[in-house]
Design a protein around this motif. Structure first.
Motif, PDB file in Angstrom:
ATOM      1  N   SER A 123       0.870  -1.176   0.000  1.00 28.28           N
ATOM      2  CA  SER A 123       0.000   0.000   0.000  1.00 28.28           C
ATOM      3  C   SER A 123       0.907   1.226   0.000  1.00 28.28           C
ATOM      4  O   SER A 123       2.091   1.144   0.376  1.00 28.28           O
ATOM      5  CB  SER A 123      -0.868   0.015   1.259  1.00 28.28           C
ATOM      6  N   GLU A 124       0.359   2.363  -0.411  1.00 26.09           N
ATOM      7  CA  GLU A 124       1.169   3.582  -0.448  1.00 26.09           C
ATOM      8  C   GLU A 124       1.727   3.917   0.938  1.00 26.09           C
ATOM      9  O   GLU A 124       2.882   4.317   1.079  1.00 26.09           O
ATOM     10  CB  GLU A 124       0.332   4.751  -1.001  1.00 26.09           C
ATOM     11  N   LEU A 145       6.967   7.705  -5.276  1.00 27.27           N
ATOM     12  CA  LEU A 145       5.541   7.334  -5.248  1.00 27.27           C
ATOM     13  C   LEU A 145       4.825   7.767  -6.523  1.00 27.27           C
ATOM     14  O   LEU A 145       3.875   7.114  -6.974  1.00 27.27           O
ATOM     15  CB  LEU A 145       4.869   7.928  -4.007  1.00 27.27           C
ATOM     16  N   GLU A 146       5.294   8.856  -7.095  1.00 23.26           N
ATOM     17  CA  GLU A 146       4.722   9.313  -8.367  1.00 23.26           C
ATOM     18  C   GLU A 146       4.973   8.275  -9.471  1.00 23.26           C
ATOM     19  O   GLU A 146       4.091   7.968 -10.271  1.00 23.26           O
ATOM     20  CB  GLU A 146       5.348  10.671  -8.725  1.00 23.26           C
ATOM     21  N   ARG A 149       2.639   5.345  -8.895  1.00 20.28           N
ATOM     22  CA  ARG A 149       1.264   5.632  -9.337  1.00 20.28           C
ATOM     23  C   ARG A 149       1.130   5.461 -10.843  1.00 20.28           C
ATOM     24  O   ARG A 149       0.071   5.069 -11.341  1.00 20.28           O
ATOM     25  CB  ARG A 149       0.852   7.044  -8.928  1.00 20.28           C
ATOM     26  N   ASN A 150       2.211   5.741 -11.568  1.00 24.91           N
ATOM     27  CA  ASN A 150       2.198   5.546 -13.023  1.00 24.91           C
ATOM     28  C   ASN A 150       2.639   4.140 -13.421  1.00 24.91           C
ATOM     29  O   ASN A 150       2.930   3.889 -14.584  1.00 24.91           O
ATOM     30  CB  ASN A 150       3.089   6.597 -13.692  1.00 24.91           C
ATOM     31  N   ARG A 151       2.724   3.265 -12.439  1.00 28.35           N
ATOM     32  CA  ARG A 151       3.076   1.854 -12.627  1.00 28.35           C
ATOM     33  C   ARG A 151       4.479   1.638 -13.185  1.00 28.35           C
ATOM     34  O   ARG A 151       4.748   0.624 -13.811  1.00 28.35           O
ATOM     35  CB  ARG A 151       2.027   1.170 -13.531  1.00 28.35           C
TER      36      ARG A 151
END
Ligand code: SF4
Length: 188
Positions: A123-124, A145-146, A149-151
């Protein structure tokens, strides 16, 4: 290519400085819980073999952890075979290779499993905490984390490498490549 051997007593330090997050997480979960489920044993066990841990040291390592929980007799009976197997000493005697990032990212850890890629499977909140424990600043953690989020999990891992080593990487695609690059920088 000749693989250098690593000593068992150096493993904790190496885990802190040179293991990618996936292996660092497995290693310290094993140290903490004295147990790992099958997926974790495979992912970490083959990585350690790739790092240069000899079979006898691997057996001693896993026995000392699992033995604390279940006793060494049960370990020897139920788990030692699998470790020898991974080193090609049992069954078909295949010399199994450590898992790549792709394979790990595509794995599907269930409840109670600790294998997988933290960038993909945490999880984040947990990822943020794990990165924080590597002494990364808020700004770089946000950047990582960015990417997540963009995998772009391997890019996130490469950013972590660069931030913890103060050095560029050509891009992480294998946990053992991460390790080897790290050793080159930290112990040239
Ligand atoms: Fe491990 Fe690869 Fe994920 Fe990095 S990107 S944590 S080396 S699986």
């Amino acid at each position: 290519k000749i693989k250098s051997e690593v000593a068992l007593q150096d493993m904790d330090d190496l885990a802190k400085t040179s293991f990618p997050l996936c292996m660092r997480h497995l290693f310290f979960k094993l140290r903490e819980e004295h147990h790992l489920k099958h997926g974790g044993r495979q992912q970490l066990g083959l990585f350690l073999k790739g790092v240069g841990l000899k079979l006898e040291d691997a057996l001693a390592f896993w026995r000392s952890e699992f033995g604390q929980k279940m006793g060494v007799e049960r370990f020897d009976k139920e788990y030692a075979y699998n470790i020898r197997h991974n080193y090609g000493k049992e069954g078909k005697r295949t010399d199994y290779t450590p898992f790549s990032c792709n394979k790990i990212i595509l794995s599907t850890p269930g409840v109670g499993d600790h294998h997988g890629c933290p960038y993909r499977h945490f999880s984040e909140e947990n990822l943020r905490a794990a990165l924080g424990s590597m002494h990364l600043g808020v700004r770089i953690v946000d950047e990582i984390l960015e990417k997540v989020r963009n995998r772009h999990y391997q890019v996130a891992c490469s950013l972590t490498f660069e931030a913890t080593h103060g050095s560029q990487t050509i891009g992480i695609n294998h946990p053992n490549q991460y390790f080897e690059q790290s050793r080159k920088i930290l112990q040239p």
